[in-house]
Write a protein that holds these residues in place. Structure first.
Motif, PDB file in Angstrom:
ATOM      1  N   LEU A 105      -6.116  -1.087   0.204  1.00  0.00           N
ATOM      2  CA  LEU A 105      -4.280  -1.097  -0.416  1.00  0.00           C
ATOM      3  C   LEU A 105      -4.004  -0.854  -1.528  1.00  0.00           C
ATOM      4  CD1 LEU A 105      -4.220  -0.084   3.894  1.00  0.00           C
ATOM      5  CD2 LEU A 105      -5.325   1.351   1.885  1.00  0.00           C
ATOM      6  N   GLU A 106      -3.608  -1.751  -1.507  1.00  0.00           N
ATOM      7  CA  GLU A 106      -2.705  -2.541  -2.611  1.00  0.00           C
ATOM      8  C   GLU A 106      -3.338  -2.025  -3.826  1.00  0.00           C
ATOM      9  OE1 GLU A 106       0.234  -3.431  -4.711  1.00  0.00           O
ATOM     10  OE2 GLU A 106       0.578  -3.730  -2.329  1.00  0.00           O
ATOM     11  N   ALA A 107      -4.686  -1.942  -3.877  1.00  0.00           N
ATOM     12  CA  ALA A 107      -5.292  -1.074  -5.346  1.00  0.00           C
ATOM     13  C   ALA A 107      -5.182  -0.207  -5.516  1.00  0.00           C
ATOM     14  CB  ALA A 107      -6.646  -2.421  -5.176  1.00  0.00           C
ATOM     15  N   VAL A 108      -4.827   0.493  -4.684  1.00  0.00           N
ATOM     16  CA  VAL A 108      -5.249   1.966  -4.737  1.00  0.00           C
ATOM     17  C   VAL A 108      -4.095   2.891  -4.845  1.00  0.00           C
ATOM     18  CG1 VAL A 108      -5.075   4.460  -2.517  1.00  0.00           C
ATOM     19  CG2 VAL A 108      -6.945   2.931  -2.737  1.00  0.00           C
ATOM     20  N   ASN A 109      -2.422   1.969  -4.239  1.00  0.00           N
ATOM     21  CA  ASN A 109      -0.946   2.194  -4.336  1.00  0.00           C
ATOM     22  C   ASN A 109      -1.313   1.802  -6.283  1.00  0.00           C
ATOM     23  OD1 ASN A 109       1.330   2.634  -4.228  1.00  0.00           O
ATOM     24  ND2 ASN A 109       1.815  -0.159  -4.645  1.00  0.00           N
ATOM     25  N   GLU A 110      -2.082   0.346  -6.718  1.00  0.00           N
ATOM     26  CA  GLU A 110      -1.448   0.522  -8.001  1.00  0.00           C
ATOM     27  C   GLU A 110      -1.963   1.697  -8.770  1.00  0.00           C
ATOM     28  OE1 GLU A 110      -3.681  -3.200  -8.554  1.00  0.00           O
ATOM     29  OE2 GLU A 110      -1.539  -4.008  -7.587  1.00  0.00           O
ATOM     30  N   ALA A 111      -3.218   2.013  -8.513  1.00  0.00           N
ATOM     31  CA  ALA A 111      -4.087   3.311  -8.913  1.00  0.00           C
ATOM     32  C   ALA A 111      -3.485   4.296  -8.862  1.00  0.00           C
ATOM     33  CB  ALA A 111      -5.727   3.023  -8.829  1.00  0.00           C
ATOM     34  N   ILE A 112      -2.508   5.121  -8.084  1.00  0.00           N
ATOM     35  CA  ILE A 112      -1.893   6.119  -7.628  1.00  0.00           C
ATOM     36  C   ILE A 112      -0.181   5.724  -8.851  1.00  0.00           C
ATOM     37  CG2 ILE A 112      -0.292   7.420  -6.663  1.00  0.00           C
ATOM     38  CD1 ILE A 112      -2.390   6.711  -3.863  1.00  0.00           C
ATOM     39  N   SER A 113       0.568   4.444  -8.710  1.00  0.00           N
ATOM     40  CA  SER A 113       1.370   4.144  -9.206  1.00  0.00           C
ATOM     41  C   SER A 113       0.718   3.774 -11.096  1.00  0.00           C
ATOM     42  CB  SER A 113       1.863   2.906  -9.364  1.00  0.00           C
ATOM     43  OG  SER A 113       2.264   3.075  -7.210  1.00  0.00           O
TER      44      SER A 113
END
Length: 124
Positions: A99-107
């Protein structure tokens, strides 16, 4: 380029559905169910929660001792050593990392941390 709010919300729902199909999410849900179904894990959780509450109350009135802290840590360690709980915690760590990786991709295209902004309020 104007993006309709409903389009963004639809993408959010699609992202949520896709996340729910991730192996990390499925493993987390299975591990969570195993902990919930384990009488031993539930007993250790109740024991730990009781000791934590007692410790917090004692700390508030200035009566917590080092022995109390050691006892609380021992109880937590016993809980974490249960196979079902150890698997749950590992699954949770794997899901958090994904989920942190997803957050980084969105951010990345934004100038803010999406996850932090989405979950928080009144950021300075």
């Amino acid at each position: 380029m104007s993006v309709e709010t409903t389009s963004v919300e639809a993408l959010g729902r699609e992202l949520g559905e896709t996340i729910s199909e991730l192996p990390e999410y499925e493993a987390f849900e299975e591990a969570k169910a195993a902990v919930e179904e384990s009488a031993e894990a539930q007993e250790k959780i109740r024991e730990f929660e009781g000791k934590r509450e007692e410790f917090m109350l004692a700390r508030q009135v200035g009566e917590a001792t080092q022995e109390d802290l050691v006892e609380l840590q021992r109880s937590q360690q016993e809980l974490h050593q249960l196979p079902a709980m150890a698997e749950y915690l590992e699954a949770q760590n794997r899901l958090d990392a994904r989920l942190e990786a997803v957050n980084e991709a969105i951010s990345e295209p934004l100038s803010v941390d999406f996850g932090e902004q989405a979950g928080g309020c009144c950021q300075d």
